[in-house]
Design a protein around this motif. Structure first.
Motif, PDB file in Angstrom:
ATOM      1  N   GLY A  17      21.073  73.301 -79.449  1.00 50.33           N
ATOM      2  CA  GLY A  17      22.145  73.873 -78.597  1.00 50.33           C
ATOM      3  C   GLY A  17      23.073  74.832 -79.354  1.00 50.33           C
ATOM      4  N   HIS A  18      24.271  74.081 -80.032  1.00 47.90           N
ATOM      5  CA  HIS A  18      24.855  74.682 -80.776  1.00 47.90           C
ATOM      6  C   HIS A  18      24.684  74.726 -82.227  1.00 47.90           C
ATOM      7  N   ASN A  19      25.683  75.940 -83.015  1.00 46.32           N
ATOM      8  CA  ASN A  19      25.228  76.448 -84.497  1.00 46.32           C
ATOM      9  C   ASN A  19      26.251  75.824 -84.714  1.00 46.32           C
ATOM     10  N   LEU A  20      25.940  75.616 -86.170  1.00 45.60           N
ATOM     11  CA  LEU A  20      26.515  75.197 -87.093  1.00 45.60           C
ATOM     12  C   LEU A  20      26.802  76.102 -88.626  1.00 45.60           C
ATOM     13  N   VAL A  21      27.294  76.004 -88.702  1.00 47.62           N
ATOM     14  CA  VAL A  21      27.942  77.349 -90.466  1.00 47.62           C
ATOM     15  C   VAL A  21      28.182  76.208 -91.744  1.00 47.62           C
ATOM     16  N   VAL A  22      26.896  76.192 -92.808  1.00 47.85           N
ATOM     17  CA  VAL A  22      26.779  75.368 -93.782  1.00 47.85           C
ATOM     18  C   VAL A  22      26.917  76.247 -94.974  1.00 47.85           C
ATOM     19  N   TYR A  23      28.035  75.318 -96.142  1.00 49.74           N
ATOM     20  CA  TYR A  23      27.706  76.251 -97.525  1.00 49.74           C
ATOM     21  C   TYR A  23      27.213  75.481 -98.545  1.00 49.74           C
ATOM     22  N   SER A  24      26.393  75.913 -98.992  1.00 47.29           N
ATOM     23  CA  SER A  24      25.581  75.944 -99.914  1.00 47.29           C
ATOM     24  C   SER A  24      26.278  76.387-102.219  1.00 47.29           C
ATOM     25  N   PHE A  25      26.235  75.730-102.582  1.00 54.02           N
ATOM     26  CA  PHE A  25      27.334  75.884-104.175  1.00 54.02           C
ATOM     27  C   PHE A  25      26.422  75.638-105.583  1.00 54.02           C
ATOM     28  N   GLY A  26      24.928  76.705-105.745  1.00 48.31           N
ATOM     29  CA  GLY A  26      24.623  76.564-107.113  1.00 48.31           C
ATOM     30  C   GLY A  26      23.327  75.627-106.860  1.00 48.31           C
ATOM     31  N   GLU A  27      22.335  75.320-107.066  1.00 48.79           N
ATOM     32  CA  GLU A  27      21.236  74.953-107.063  1.00 48.79           C
ATOM     33  C   GLU A  27      20.513  74.073-107.630  1.00 48.79           C
ATOM     34  N   GLY A  28      18.919  73.516-107.613  1.00 49.89           N
ATOM     35  CA  GLY A  28      18.712  72.115-107.863  1.00 49.89           C
ATOM     36  C   GLY A  28      18.486  70.404-107.132  1.00 49.89           C
ATOM     37  N   ASP A  29      17.918  69.718-107.733  1.00 49.29           N
ATOM     38  CA  ASP A  29      17.480  68.965-106.776  1.00 49.29           C
ATOM     39  C   ASP A  29      19.038  67.180-106.718  1.00 49.29           C
ATOM     40  N   VAL A  31      21.946  66.630-105.600  1.00 52.51           N
ATOM     41  CA  VAL A  31      22.763  67.374-104.307  1.00 52.51           C
ATOM     42  C   VAL A  31      23.421  67.107-103.747  1.00 52.51           C
ATOM     43  N   LEU A  32      25.192  67.011-103.445  1.00 57.48           N
ATOM     44  CA  LEU A  32      25.864  66.504-103.468  1.00 57.48           C
ATOM     45  C   LEU A  32      26.631  66.709-101.907  1.00 57.48           C
ATOM     46  N   LEU A  33      25.980  65.946-100.896  1.00 62.51           N
ATOM     47  CA  LEU A  33      26.238  66.159 -99.812  1.00 62.51           C
ATOM     48  C   LEU A  33      27.816  65.485 -99.261  1.00 62.51           C
ATOM     49  N   CYS A  34      28.572  67.211 -99.052  1.00 58.58           N
ATOM     50  CA  CYS A  34      29.484  66.741 -98.174  1.00 58.58           C
ATOM     51  C   CYS A  34      30.242  65.949 -97.583  1.00 58.58           C
ATOM     52  N   LEU A  35      31.224  65.309 -96.395  1.00 55.32           N
ATOM     53  CA  LEU A  35      31.238  64.992 -95.411  1.00 55.32           C
ATOM     54  C   LEU A  35      32.522  65.030 -95.633  1.00 55.32           C
ATOM     55  N   ASN A  36      33.719  65.515 -94.828  1.00 60.82           N
ATOM     56  CA  ASN A  36      35.287  65.918 -95.151  1.00 60.82           C
ATOM     57  C   ASN A  36      35.594  65.310 -93.778  1.00 60.82           C
ATOM     58  N   GLY A  37      36.305  64.967 -93.651  1.00 54.84           N
ATOM     59  CA  GLY A  37      37.715  63.898 -93.145  1.00 54.84           C
ATOM     60  C   GLY A  37      37.416  65.327 -91.908  1.00 54.84           C
ATOM     61  N   GLY A  57      24.852  71.537-112.832  1.00 57.08           N
ATOM     62  CA  GLY A  57      24.756  71.437-112.614  1.00 57.08           C
ATOM     63  C   GLY A  57      24.234  70.521-111.486  1.00 57.08           C
ATOM     64  N   ILE A  58      24.938  70.056-110.443  1.00 56.35           N
ATOM     65  CA  ILE A  58      24.583  69.587-109.082  1.00 56.35           C
ATOM     66  C   ILE A  58      25.263  70.785-108.155  1.00 56.35           C
ATOM     67  N   ARG A  59      24.517  70.235-107.423  1.00 53.59           N
ATOM     68  CA  ARG A  59      24.348  71.663-106.515  1.00 53.59           C
ATOM     69  C   ARG A  59      25.373  70.661-104.697  1.00 53.59           C
ATOM     70  N   VAL A  60      26.401  71.958-104.412  1.00 48.16           N
ATOM     71  CA  VAL A  60      27.559  71.796-103.449  1.00 48.16           C
ATOM     72  C   VAL A  60      26.854  71.523-102.539  1.00 48.16           C
ATOM     73  N   VAL A  61      26.557  70.773-101.520  1.00 53.68           N
ATOM     74  CA  VAL A  61      26.074  71.623 -99.635  1.00 53.68           C
ATOM     75  C   VAL A  61      28.046  71.182 -99.160  1.00 53.68           C
ATOM     76  N   ALA A  62      28.190  71.856 -98.081  1.00 53.39           N
ATOM     77  CA  ALA A  62      29.258  70.876 -97.497  1.00 53.39           C
ATOM     78  C   ALA A  62      28.855  71.693 -95.960  1.00 53.39           C
ATOM     79  N   PHE A  63      29.371  71.543 -94.365  1.00 53.28           N
ATOM     80  CA  PHE A  63      29.161  72.102 -93.775  1.00 53.28           C
ATOM     81  C   PHE A  63      30.399  72.191 -92.660  1.00 53.28           C
ATOM     82  N   MET A 103      25.432  61.235-100.901  1.00 56.00           N
ATOM     83  CA  MET A 103      25.639  61.377 -99.983  1.00 56.00           C
ATOM     84  C   MET A 103      27.549  61.634-100.608  1.00 56.00           C
ATOM     85  N   LEU A 104      27.881  62.217-100.236  1.00 55.15           N
ATOM     86  CA  LEU A 104      30.457  62.053-100.291  1.00 55.15           C
ATOM     87  C   LEU A 104      30.539  62.144 -99.238  1.00 55.15           C
ATOM     88  N   GLY A 105      31.703  60.924 -98.400  1.00 57.04           N
ATOM     89  CA  GLY A 105      31.784  61.050 -97.183  1.00 57.04           C
ATOM     90  C   GLY A 105      33.650  60.887 -97.614  1.00 57.04           C
TER      91      GLY A 105
END
Length: 296
Positions: A17-29, A31-37, A57-63, A103-105
């Motif tokens: 029920g809560h909205n999260l905003v997700v940002y994506s840079f680039g495309e492809g399979d 995927v570097l999913l970043c979890l910030n501090g 050539g790396i898709r970067v996703v953070a939220f 996954m990058l934390g």
């Protein structure tokens, strides 16, 4: 290397029920999913440091995690626990149909990534643990060591104000500021994305989970230790830290020893907690080499 850029795509993901905003840079399979501090920080500082990897050539996703940045900010302390955040990460991965990810934390994001890897190992191609720990009680002892370098009188002053609950006193804040410049970011001028994240810090999740500052852990994660569970990890793991990091090289070594041979450990000698800003010419080649060797 790093530069601020607009995301190629921006998504809204509903989580309980809560909205999260997700940002994506680039495309492809890949995927570097970043979890910030943080906890409680917008993702700007980590997102903007790594977004340029789309050029490789790396898709970067953070939220923005719940309670931060452009995502919803409910006023409910019961939401600030690592189990709920793991479920949040999985819902983001599924909502964007990311498949298996790298996954990058970073920092708190590393604790979250470890907890995620325990419960969802099949979703990971690799795990990158940056400036983080697997054992917070050990970290607390390391932070005491770093505090002691300020001298016995300063430590006694800090302990007095902590006991009194007077953490806003100028003397106490001066000591924390000095520790931050020694062990969080050693640059004379902190990068704009860092200042932007820090300027929009939601202290609700932070104080509930960690504590009032970077050098006093009294929140609900103070006893968190996953070294034993990390021994079961099978995915490739990269551990990075800075020589002067608040989450010290000794903490990184404990993770490396728990993970045995499948983990690589790199210590950047001129960095503290943010080598991607403090020492990018050394940091990014290590990260890129690891990602390229573990494509899948």
């Amino acid at each position: 290397m790093w530069r601020e850029m607009q995301p190629d795509q921006q998504f809204n993901v509903s989580v309980d029920g809560h909205n999260l905003v997700v940002y994506s840079f680039g495309e492809g399979d890949e995927v570097l999913l970043c979890l910030n501090g943080g906890p409680g920080l917008p993702c700007d500082y980590l997102r903007d440091a790594h977004a340029w990897l789309r050029d490789k050539g790396i898709r970067v996703v953070a939220f923005d995690q719940l309670g931060t940045g452009a995502s919803d900010r409910p006023d409910d302390d019961s939401l600030w626990n690592i189990t709920r955040y793991v479920a949040e990460v999985e819902q983001v991965r599924q909502a964007l149909d990311l498949g298996r990810v790298h996954m990058l934390g970073h920092s708190w994001g590393g604790w979250l990534a470890i907890e995620y890897a325990i419960h969802h190992p099949q979703s990971l191609k690799s795990l990158i643990l940056e400036n983080t720990v697997g054992d917070i009680p050990h970290l607390i002892s390391e932070l005491e060591r770093l505090r002691s370098a300020l001298g016995s009188e300063t430590v006694a002053m800090m302990q007095r104000y902590e006991a009194q609950g007077n953490l806003d006193h100028p003397q106490y804040q001066a000591a924390i500021t000095l520790l931050n410049y020694r062990h969080v970011c050693r640059l004379d001028e902190w990068p704009a994305p860092v200042k932007r994240s820090l300027g929009d810090w939601n202290m609700g999740p932070y104080t509930t989970m960690q504590g009032p500052n970077e050098f006093l852990y009294i929140g609900n994660l103070k006893d968190w230790n996953r070294l034993e569970q990390m021994r079961e990890f099978q995915m490739p793991v990269l551990i990075t830290t800075g020589q002067h990091d608040e989450l010290s090289p000794a903490c990184a070594l404990r993770m490396k020893l728990a993970l045995h041979d499948q983990a690589e450990l790199h210590v950047f000698p001129n960095s503290s907690h943010m080598p991607f800003y403090e020492e990018p010419q050394a940091y990014f080649p290590v990260l890129l080499d690891f990602l390229q060797r573990n494509r899948g």
